[in-house]
Design an enzyme around this catalytic site. Structure first.
Site, PDB file in Angstrom:
ATOM      1  N   SER A 139       1.650   7.609 -10.524  1.00  0.00           N
ATOM      2  CA  SER A 139       2.909   7.448 -11.261  1.00  0.00           C
ATOM      3  C   SER A 139       4.127   7.914 -10.460  1.00  0.00           C
ATOM      4  O   SER A 139       5.264   7.625 -10.816  1.00  0.00           O
ATOM      5  CB  SER A 139       2.841   8.213 -12.583  1.00  0.00           C
ATOM      6  OG  SER A 139       2.570   9.569 -12.295  1.00  0.00           O
ATOM      7  N   GLY A 185       4.702   6.916  -7.448  1.00  0.00           N
ATOM      8  CA  GLY A 185       5.035   5.848  -6.495  1.00  0.00           C
ATOM      9  C   GLY A 185       4.298   6.020  -5.181  1.00  0.00           C
ATOM     10  O   GLY A 185       3.149   6.444  -5.144  1.00  0.00           O
ATOM     11  N   ASP A 190      -5.716  -1.383  -4.543  1.00  0.00           N
ATOM     12  CA  ASP A 190      -5.964  -2.644  -3.819  1.00  0.00           C
ATOM     13  C   ASP A 190      -4.795  -3.616  -4.013  1.00  0.00           C
ATOM     14  O   ASP A 190      -4.425  -4.344  -3.091  1.00  0.00           O
ATOM     15  CB  ASP A 190      -7.260  -3.295  -4.319  1.00  0.00           C
ATOM     16  CG  ASP A 190      -8.457  -2.392  -4.101  1.00  0.00           C
ATOM     17  OD1 ASP A 190      -8.426  -1.599  -3.142  1.00  0.00           O
ATOM     18  OD2 ASP A 190      -9.403  -2.469  -4.891  1.00  0.00           O
TER      19      ASP A 190
HETATM   20  O1  RIB Z   1     -10.764  -0.284  -5.669  1.00  0.00           O
HETATM   21  C1  RIB Z   1     -11.495  -0.747  -6.764  1.00  0.00           C
HETATM   22  C2  RIB Z   1     -12.769  -1.381  -6.294  1.00  0.00           C
HETATM   23  O2  RIB Z   1     -13.582  -0.397  -5.713  1.00  0.00           O
HETATM   24  C3  RIB Z   1     -13.603  -1.965  -7.404  1.00  0.00           C
HETATM   25  O3  RIB Z   1     -13.283  -3.293  -7.687  1.00  0.00           O
HETATM   26  C4  RIB Z   1     -15.021  -1.759  -6.917  1.00  0.00           C
HETATM   27  O4  RIB Z   1     -15.686  -2.941  -6.639  1.00  0.00           O
HETATM   28  C5  RIB Z   1     -14.909  -0.851  -5.698  1.00  0.00           C
HETATM   29  O5  RIB Z   1     -15.084  -1.532  -4.540  1.00  0.00           O
END
Ligand code: RIB
Length: 311
Positions: A228, A230, A258
């Site tokens: 949260s 940033g 991701d």
């Molecule tokens: O960063 C999240 C991911 O970490 C999930 O989707 C899981 O598959 C692991 O790889």
């Protein structure tokens, strides 16, 4: 072009009131399956914001010869990712077992399967020569990631390395080798402190201090994501850039990191400076937390632009 060399998983997710402690059993009403894997998540995040533009996104990964593998490949394809460099192996498709608590926080165990069969050779030279950004994480063999990184360096490709999950490497020299070929390192607070520990720097639980040490000693721009609060970038000359995150009520934080990495890679490939690229990545990561599953909440380009314009 953005090339992602990394993991592809099927995520099996149970929502729980609170995450079980070691030795404890907790109940969940049901399990759901979602597409995941850090590499695949980053590829989808990058592809969604690259939509309508000239940038292509390619995924280099490995899946099993099983229904999960076929479904993961189809999902990437439907999201506009080039899947021609995904290899089908004899190992089962990677699977992540995830519990998500009432606050949206998670705990994850990954059964790597086919991901550990990924090899540097799976990335053809022709793809590398067309790439402007290569993205790596830590869910496939480190030796092959290192080899790919060295090839990227020779080809003049910018390397974004997301050190997640925390590398099992415990020797300073091994971490130094990884960092020496990295242009932009992306870590969360916990990962930044773990790296500082391995390289023998006393960061005293201060992730900014850890990021500054990593950057100063080994040369990459170090971006630390801080939920949260940033994200912070520390450049090798010690300059610090902060991108804020707007307040949200998270449903599921899985894949937020991701999303950040995929959208950051898109911004850098489009020629943005680190600061503006981080602003976009933070906004996209926040949006991704509003829907269950790693990929479901990742914004399309227009939704992200709309969100940024409202801010
Ligand atoms: O960063 C999240 C991911 O970490 C999930 O989707 C899981 O598959 C692991 O790889």
């Amino acid at each position: 072009m953005i090339v992602i060399f990394g993991s592809i998983n099927m995520d099996l997710v149970a929502r729980v009131q609170r995450i079980a402690r070691p030795g404890e059993t907790v109940l969940s009403r049901r399990a759901d399956s979602f597409f995941g894997g850090k590499g695949a998540n980053q590829a989808v995040a990058a592809a969604r914001v690259s939509q309508g533009g000239p940038l292509r996104v390619a995924m280099v990964g490995a899946v099993g010869n099983d229904p999960f593998g076929e479904a993961c490949r189809k999902n990437l394809d439907e999201n506009g990712v080039d899947v021609s460099t995904i290899r089908v192996t004899d190992e089962p498709t990677g699977c992540a077992f995830i519990t998500v608590d009432e606050t949206g926080e998670n705990a994850i165990t990954v059964a790597s399967g086919a991901n550990m069969a990924l090899r540097s050779d799976d990335l053809p030279e022709s793809l590398l020569s067309k790439a402007s950004v290569l993205v790596l994480q830590m869910e496939v063999p480190i030796a092959d990631s290192l080899e790919v990184a060295a090839r990227a360096r020779r080809a003049g490709v910018k390397l974004v390395w997301n050190f997640a999950p925390v590398p099992a490497v415990k020797e300073r020299s091994a971490i130094a080798e990884l960092l020496a070929v990295t242009d932009v390192l992306v870590v969360n607070e916990h990962e930044a402190l773990a790296i500082a520990d391995v390289i023998g720097e006393r960061a005293d639980d201060d992730f900014l201090c850890a990021g500054a040490d990593i950057s100063r000693l080994f040369g990459p721009t170090c971006i630390v994501t801080a939920g949260s609060r940033g994200a912070y970038a520390i450049t090798p000359d010690g300059a610090q850039i902060h991108a804020t995150a707007r307040p949200i009520r998270p449903v599921d934080t899985t894949g937020a990191g991701d999303t950040f990495v995929g959208v950051l890679a898109n911004g850098l490939a489009e020629g943005l400076e680190v600061g503006p690229a981080m602003e976009r990545a933070c906004a996209a990561a926040s949006l991704s937390c509003l829907t269950a599953g790693a990929q479901a909440g990742m914004p399309q380009r227009r939704a992200l632009e709309h969100h940024l314009a409202q801010a």
